[in-house]
Design an enzyme around this catalytic site. Structure first.
Site, PDB file in Angstrom:
ATOM      1  N   ASN A   1       0.782  -1.240   0.000  1.00  0.00           N
ATOM      2  CA  ASN A   1       0.000   0.000   0.000  1.00  0.00           C
ATOM      3  C   ASN A   1       0.813   1.290   0.000  1.00  0.00           C
ATOM      4  O   ASN A   1       0.266   2.353  -0.204  1.00  0.00           O
ATOM      5  CB  ASN A   1      -0.952   0.020   1.196  1.00  0.00           C
ATOM      6  CG  ASN A   1      -2.218  -0.765   0.925  1.00  0.00           C
ATOM      7  OD1 ASN A   1      -2.382  -1.294  -0.165  1.00  0.00           O
ATOM      8  ND2 ASN A   1      -3.096  -0.840   1.900  1.00  0.00           N
TER       9      ASN A   1
ATOM     10  N   GLU B   1      -2.644  -0.441  -7.991  1.00  0.00           N
ATOM     11  CA  GLU B   1      -4.070  -0.592  -7.667  1.00  0.00           C
ATOM     12  C   GLU B   1      -4.667   0.810  -7.537  1.00  0.00           C
ATOM     13  O   GLU B   1      -5.780   1.088  -7.923  1.00  0.00           O
ATOM     14  CB  GLU B   1      -4.226  -1.373  -6.363  1.00  0.00           C
ATOM     15  CG  GLU B   1      -5.664  -1.680  -6.005  1.00  0.00           C
ATOM     16  CD  GLU B   1      -5.788  -2.319  -4.631  1.00  0.00           C
ATOM     17  OE1 GLU B   1      -6.521  -3.296  -4.507  1.00  0.00           O
ATOM     18  OE2 GLU B   1      -5.147  -1.828  -3.682  1.00  0.00           O
TER      19      GLU B   1
ATOM     20  N   TRP C   1     -11.543  -7.576  11.483  1.00  0.00           N
ATOM     21  CA  TRP C   1     -10.729  -7.084  10.356  1.00  0.00           C
ATOM     22  C   TRP C   1      -9.251  -7.214  10.732  1.00  0.00           C
ATOM     23  O   TRP C   1      -8.447  -7.706   9.958  1.00  0.00           O
ATOM     24  CB  TRP C   1     -11.098  -5.623  10.070  1.00  0.00           C
ATOM     25  CG  TRP C   1     -10.174  -5.002   9.051  1.00  0.00           C
ATOM     26  CD1 TRP C   1     -10.234  -5.178   7.697  1.00  0.00           C
ATOM     27  CD2 TRP C   1      -9.049  -4.161   9.305  1.00  0.00           C
ATOM     28  NE1 TRP C   1      -9.193  -4.483   7.103  1.00  0.00           N
ATOM     29  CE2 TRP C   1      -8.465  -3.846   8.056  1.00  0.00           C
ATOM     30  CE3 TRP C   1      -8.483  -3.624  10.456  1.00  0.00           C
ATOM     31  CZ2 TRP C   1      -7.335  -3.029   7.936  1.00  0.00           C
ATOM     32  CZ3 TRP C   1      -7.366  -2.806  10.339  1.00  0.00           C
ATOM     33  CH2 TRP C   1      -6.804  -2.520   9.085  1.00  0.00           C
TER      34      TRP C   1
ATOM     35  N   ARG D   1     -15.905  -2.528   5.500  1.00  0.00           N
ATOM     36  CA  ARG D   1     -15.523  -3.749   4.794  1.00  0.00           C
ATOM     37  C   ARG D   1     -16.767  -4.589   4.487  1.00  0.00           C
ATOM     38  O   ARG D   1     -17.852  -4.283   4.978  1.00  0.00           O
ATOM     39  CB  ARG D   1     -14.559  -4.595   5.661  1.00  0.00           C
ATOM     40  CG  ARG D   1     -13.191  -3.956   5.878  1.00  0.00           C
ATOM     41  CD  ARG D   1     -12.389  -3.837   4.585  1.00  0.00           C
ATOM     42  NE  ARG D   1     -11.066  -3.258   4.788  1.00  0.00           N
ATOM     43  CZ  ARG D   1     -10.734  -1.973   4.649  1.00  0.00           C
ATOM     44  NH1 ARG D   1     -11.648  -1.085   4.325  1.00  0.00           N
ATOM     45  NH2 ARG D   1      -9.484  -1.557   4.815  1.00  0.00           N
TER      46      ARG D   1
ATOM     47  N   ASP E   1      -9.024 -11.790  -4.700  1.00  0.00           N
ATOM     48  CA  ASP E   1      -8.763 -10.688  -3.771  1.00  0.00           C
ATOM     49  C   ASP E   1      -8.980 -11.146  -2.323  1.00  0.00           C
ATOM     50  O   ASP E   1      -8.243 -10.777  -1.420  1.00  0.00           O
ATOM     51  CB  ASP E   1      -9.686  -9.515  -4.118  1.00  0.00           C
ATOM     52  CG  ASP E   1      -9.328  -8.271  -3.338  1.00  0.00           C
ATOM     53  OD1 ASP E   1      -8.120  -7.989  -3.218  1.00  0.00           O
ATOM     54  OD2 ASP E   1     -10.254  -7.599  -2.838  1.00  0.00           O
TER      55      ASP E   1
ATOM     56  N   HIS F   1      -1.735   2.084   9.717  1.00  0.00           N
ATOM     57  CA  HIS F   1      -2.745   2.099   8.638  1.00  0.00           C
ATOM     58  C   HIS F   1      -3.405   3.475   8.645  1.00  0.00           C
ATOM     59  O   HIS F   1      -2.715   4.485   8.580  1.00  0.00           O
ATOM     60  CB  HIS F   1      -3.729   0.951   8.898  1.00  0.00           C
ATOM     61  CG  HIS F   1      -4.433   0.445   7.691  1.00  0.00           C
ATOM     62  ND1 HIS F   1      -5.433   1.156   7.077  1.00  0.00           N
ATOM     63  CD2 HIS F   1      -4.314  -0.713   6.979  1.00  0.00           C
ATOM     64  CE1 HIS F   1      -5.895   0.464   6.039  1.00  0.00           C
ATOM     65  NE2 HIS F   1      -5.217  -0.676   5.955  1.00  0.00           N
TER      66      HIS F   1
ATOM     67  N   SER G   1       2.345  -2.014   5.194  1.00  0.00           N
ATOM     68  CA  SER G   1       3.359  -3.065   5.352  1.00  0.00           C
ATOM     69  C   SER G   1       4.743  -2.550   4.971  1.00  0.00           C
ATOM     70  O   SER G   1       5.707  -2.669   5.741  1.00  0.00           O
ATOM     71  CB  SER G   1       2.992  -4.283   4.493  1.00  0.00           C
ATOM     72  OG  SER G   1       2.911  -3.937   3.122  1.00  0.00           O
TER      73      SER G   1
HETATM   74  C1  FAD Z   1      -6.707  -6.535   7.543  1.00  0.00           C
HETATM   75  C2  FAD Z   1      -5.503  -5.760   7.162  1.00  0.00           C
HETATM   76  C3  FAD Z   1      -5.249  -5.539   5.827  1.00  0.00           C
HETATM   77  C4  FAD Z   1      -4.116  -4.853   5.445  1.00  0.00           C
HETATM   78  N1  FAD Z   1      -3.893  -4.685   4.118  1.00  0.00           N
HETATM   79  C5  FAD Z   1      -2.721  -4.139   3.715  1.00  0.00           C
HETATM   80  C6  FAD Z   1      -2.405  -4.091   2.341  1.00  0.00           C
HETATM   81  O1  FAD Z   1      -3.182  -4.516   1.483  1.00  0.00           O
HETATM   82  N2  FAD Z   1      -1.205  -3.575   1.992  1.00  0.00           N
HETATM   83  C7  FAD Z   1      -0.306  -3.107   2.911  1.00  0.00           C
HETATM   84  O2  FAD Z   1       0.776  -2.665   2.524  1.00  0.00           O
HETATM   85  N3  FAD Z   1      -0.602  -3.121   4.226  1.00  0.00           N
HETATM   86  C8  FAD Z   1      -1.778  -3.632   4.659  1.00  0.00           C
HETATM   87  N4  FAD Z   1      -2.071  -3.696   5.989  1.00  0.00           N
HETATM   88  C9  FAD Z   1      -1.173  -3.030   6.965  1.00  0.00           C
HETATM   89  C10 FAD Z   1      -0.009  -3.881   7.428  1.00  0.00           C
HETATM   90  O3  FAD Z   1      -0.410  -5.178   7.680  1.00  0.00           O
HETATM   91  C11 FAD Z   1       0.558  -3.250   8.711  1.00  0.00           C
HETATM   92  O4  FAD Z   1       0.804  -1.899   8.440  1.00  0.00           O
HETATM   93  C12 FAD Z   1       1.834  -3.882   9.203  1.00  0.00           C
HETATM   94  O5  FAD Z   1       1.669  -5.265   9.369  1.00  0.00           O
HETATM   95  C13 FAD Z   1       2.277  -3.249  10.526  1.00  0.00           C
HETATM   96  O6  FAD Z   1       3.471  -3.838  10.946  1.00  0.00           O
HETATM   97  P1  FAD Z   1       3.783  -4.066  12.508  1.00  0.00           P
HETATM   98  O7  FAD Z   1       5.091  -4.761  12.569  1.00  0.00           O
HETATM   99  O8  FAD Z   1       3.603  -2.812  13.250  1.00  0.00           O
HETATM  100  O9  FAD Z   1       2.650  -5.062  13.008  1.00  0.00           O
HETATM  101  P2  FAD Z   1       2.446  -6.597  12.616  1.00  0.00           P
HETATM  102  O10 FAD Z   1       2.959  -6.869  11.253  1.00  0.00           O
HETATM  103  O11 FAD Z   1       1.021  -6.897  12.873  1.00  0.00           O
HETATM  104  O12 FAD Z   1       3.367  -7.387  13.641  1.00  0.00           O
HETATM  105  C14 FAD Z   1       3.147  -7.430  15.028  1.00  0.00           C
HETATM  106  C15 FAD Z   1       4.054  -8.488  15.603  1.00  0.00           C
HETATM  107  O13 FAD Z   1       4.112  -8.400  17.019  1.00  0.00           O
HETATM  108  C16 FAD Z   1       4.009  -9.702  17.585  1.00  0.00           C
HETATM  109  N5  FAD Z   1       3.511  -9.529  18.941  1.00  0.00           N
HETATM  110  C17 FAD Z   1       2.326  -9.017  19.342  1.00  0.00           C
HETATM  111  N6  FAD Z   1       2.263  -8.982  20.682  1.00  0.00           N
HETATM  112  C18 FAD Z   1       3.435  -9.475  21.143  1.00  0.00           C
HETATM  113  C19 FAD Z   1       3.963  -9.709  22.436  1.00  0.00           C
HETATM  114  N7  FAD Z   1       3.278  -9.393  23.528  1.00  0.00           N
HETATM  115  N8  FAD Z   1       5.196 -10.265  22.543  1.00  0.00           N
HETATM  116  C20 FAD Z   1       5.918 -10.595  21.442  1.00  0.00           C
HETATM  117  N9  FAD Z   1       5.455 -10.395  20.195  1.00  0.00           N
HETATM  118  C21 FAD Z   1       4.239  -9.833  20.044  1.00  0.00           C
HETATM  119  C22 FAD Z   1       3.088 -10.433  16.614  1.00  0.00           C
HETATM  120  O14 FAD Z   1       3.167 -11.829  16.749  1.00  0.00           O
HETATM  121  C23 FAD Z   1       3.635  -9.922  15.287  1.00  0.00           C
HETATM  122  O15 FAD Z   1       4.782 -10.661  14.939  1.00  0.00           O
HETATM  123  C24 FAD Z   1      -3.215  -4.360   6.420  1.00  0.00           C
HETATM  124  C25 FAD Z   1      -3.483  -4.568   7.767  1.00  0.00           C
HETATM  125  C26 FAD Z   1      -4.614  -5.257   8.137  1.00  0.00           C
HETATM  126  C27 FAD Z   1      -4.868  -5.488   9.587  1.00  0.00           C
END
Ligand code: FAD
Length: 627
Positions: free
Chosen positions: A62, A126, A218, A249, A352, A389, A435
């Site tokens: 995204n 997209e 979600w 959604r 999708d 997000h 992501s």
């Molecule tokens: C439904 C949905 C659809 C999305 N669609 C898109 C898309 O189409 N394109 C795009 O680019 N982005 C998309 N995103 C956004 C993207 O997924 C997030 O921006 C990204 O994953 C955030 O990264 P993060 O590392 O902060 O969190 P996450 O990737 O969620 O990682 C969190 C991590 O923390 C760990 N964790 C949690 N609690 C603990 C704990 N207490 N101790 C140890 N580990 C822990 C989890 O196991 C996980 O490994 C979407 C998100 C969602 C929810």
């Protein structure tokens, strides 16, 4: 006390989490750590290959700015985020991520991610910022690179260890304590610096999917507010805790709508057939300047649909049949080509979901939905905390070192607690990193954390008595259960304790009814929020009475305590901000208008570990000059 083995791990950098941001931290930090003879340790509550929000895969990246092709500039991205967040964003952070995100995406491709290209070899978009991918294995590919980097630098990875508490020494983070979700082991990580990247939070609010549907949401149910809890408990200043995200959604299985709006150019309508974005256009004047600029902020798009729902015009529908028919129309004179195009569109529609929300495909199949024949119901989901997000909640972090930003106190992405860095959902006011941007931000934080260790990283001073107290506190629910469970015939009904499910149901009920959840039609007010605070105080008291029969329940107990803290920070900040800035995310009915004069600012909060008191502060919004 429950007889758990204590495992002590000494490291230089500790990474908490294994998602996109954590993988970014790991990849970059390991590179610099190896050069400096330092150790990097990553700890994830799940298994790195399929943990976090991208576990199931995604169909689009995204955030891609496309600087090399002259498609956009980083300044364009800053303007986009400013507009979508109704003026409230940390432009230094957004800019910093934007200027690094393309190189992150190029790395993803190098590591084996299939990004769609057209006949000229150009990425298929997209939307303006989104690239289409074959993303079923997206997480595995990114995790593999992180694992390789850590292995190459001689670091360690701990999977299925749930981190509960930060270890602090004054205003410095010196590690973390957690427990294995499979074995009777408690882990004490001692670190010179810690990067928190444990995602956002779901199930703080009662979900729409209750009863047989419980577990569907979600946002992935595994992220439970650990980032917010960890940073709050360490004493870090937090920002935008009021900015929850409400996606609209496909109803009940939360299937994505992006491809329908952007790729299929579908319309969303009320049951009466009116397209709320057109019918209610005038309403946008009330939210100028943001309501009148493009793209219309996500919350305002939600809001126009919610006005239809309030007026009793629901359900809302995505006009899938109409969109598919329009796209196939160009082939109507050639029956063979028409049939082929229809098949292609149907396949894309299902794929999708199969890419990233398989349960929506199940639901469509179960309900005999044929998107080419009939429209499908959409709805606003319950609120989530996802700073990466379209929400913005997270820790208040230091800006990039080379930018002349007013928000700077040292190393990039370091929170106000020394040695504690945050990225992805854990860092606030820098929405729309998704992501790719979360990974890029992780890389920024990882590099800065190693720099911090090289320049300042002293051996952590850890008070053994404090560690023992934390261990006892973490395991207390197991002890409580053993002490009292035999006093009643049904162990779930006991005057001496409550179980995680009862605790979670109560939290969700409070948040839903008083803090603007689904039941309250996303509306709240000072009186409602004050009532929520009264009830949360009782819940907090009762959190000392949680009981767990086994490790599984122990994890659920702590997940819900962490959710409660996220909920409290949210309620306090909504109370503090006396205006409505993001209708469609929440509406404060006692202050129904946006107040640019008094509230064009960040609303920050901090829990003081010494006094146990909360402080609320306003912080000015800084715009990058000329942008
Ligand atoms: C439904 C949905 C659809 C999305 N669609 C898109 C898309 O189409 N394109 C795009 O680019 N982005 C998309 N995103 C956004 C993207 O997924 C997030 O921006 C990204 O994953 C955030 O990264 P993060 O590392 O902060 O969190 P996450 O990737 O969620 O990682 C969190 C991590 O923390 C760990 N964790 C949690 N609690 C603990 C704990 N207490 N101790 C140890 N580990 C822990 C989890 O196991 C996980 O490994 C979407 C998100 C969602 C929810």
């Amino acid at each position: 006390m429950a007889n758990f083995e204590t495992v002590e791990v000494k490291t230089d950098l500790l990474i908490v989490g294994g998602g996109f941001a954590a993988c970014g931290v790991a990849t970059e930090a390991a590179y610099w750590a190896k050069k400096n003879g330092l150790k990097v340790t990553l700890v994830d509550k799940a298994a790195l290959d399929r943990s976090g929000a991208v576990a199931m895969g995604l169909s689009a990246i995204n955030q891609y700015v496309g600087v090399k092709d002259g498609e956009n500039t980083c300044e364009d991205y800053v303007r986009y985020v400013r507009q979508d967040l109704m003026g409230i964003s940390r432009e230094d952070l957004v800019y910093n991520i934007a200027r690094h995100v393309d190189s992150t995406v190029h790395l993803f491709e190098k590591w084996g991610l299939k990004i769609w290209t057209d006949e000229n070899g150009k990425y298929v978009h997209e939307g303006r910022w989104q690239l289409m991918i074959n993303g079923e294995s997206y997480k595995i590919i990114i995790a593999e690179a992180a694992k390789n980097a850590i292995a190459d630098a001689g670091g360690e990875i701990y999977e299925r260890v749930f981190i509960v508490e930060p270890l602090v020494d004054g205003n410095k983070c010196v590690g973390a304590v957690g427990f294995s979700t499979r074995e009777e082991k408690i882990y004490v990580f001692k670190a010179k610096a810690t990067a928190i990247a444990a995602g956002g939070a779901v199930h703080v609010f009662r979900p729409r999917s209750v009863g047989e549907g419980f577990g569907r949401s979600w946002y992935p149910p595994f992220n439970t507010g650990s980032s917010a809890y960890f940073t709050l408990k360490a004493g870090a200043e937090m920002t935008c805790q009021e900015v929850r995200f409400i996606p609209v959604r496909f109803k009940d299985a939360y299937g994505p709508v992006g491809a329908w709006f952007l790729l299929f150019k579908s319309r969303a309508v009320s049951a009466e057939g009116g397209e709320y974005m057109a019918v209610r256009k005038e309403e946008l004047n009330n939210w100028a300047p943001y309501g009148l600029a493009k793209p219309i902020p996500a919350n305002l798009r939600n809001y126009l649909g919610m006005l239809d729902m309030d007026a009793g015009l629901g359900p809302l529908y995505m006009e899938t049949d109409e969109a598919i028919a329009k796209l196939a129309d160009a082939y109507k004179d050639d029956p063979k080509a028409f049939k082929k195009k229809m098949k292609e569109l149907e396949a894309e529609a299902w794929e999708d979901f199969l890419d990233m929300t398989i349960s929506q495909a199940h639901l469509w199949a179960a309900q005999n939905v044929k998107p080419e024949e009939k429209h499908s119901e959409i709805a606003a989901c319950e609120p989530y905390f996802i700073g990466s997000h379209s929400g913005a909640s997270g820790a208040w972090v230091s800006g990039p070192e080379d930018m002349d930003t007013p928000y700077k106190w040292g190393y990039a992405n370091m929170t106000t607690v020394e040695g504690l860095f945050a990225a992805g959902d854990a860092s606030g006011a820098s929405s729309h990193k998704f992501s790719s941007g979360s990974h890029a931000e992780g890389r920024i934080a990882g590099k800065a954390a190693i720099k911090y260790i090289v320049e300042k990283g002293a051996e952590p001073t850890i008070d053994a008595a404090k560690v023992d107290a934390i261990k006892a506190k973490i395991l207390a629910p197991l002890d409580r259960y053993q002490e009292f469970c035999k006093l009643t015939t049904a162990p779930e009904i006991n005057p001496n304790y409550l179980l995680w499910r009862q605790f979670m149901d109560r939290l969700q009920k409070i948040m839903d009814e008083y803090a603007g959840g689904v039941t309250a039609a996303f509306k709240t007010s000072k009186a409602n929020l004050e009532r929520a605070m009264e009830l949360l105080a009782f819940l907090k008291e009762d959190s000392e009475k949680l009981a767990a029969a086994d490790i599984y329940s122990l994890e659920r107990c702590w997940e819900n305590v962490q959710r409660m803290w996220q909920g409290e920070a949210h309620v306090r900040t909504m109370l503090f901000r006396e205006e409505t800035r993001w209708p469609g995310y929440y509406f404060r009915s006692d202050t129904p208008k946006m107040d640019e004069e008094n509230w064009h600012c960040f609303a920050n909060c901090r829990w003081d570990p010494a006094s146990g008191e909360w402080e609320m502060t306003k912080k000015d919004v800084w715009n990058i000059p000329g942008v």
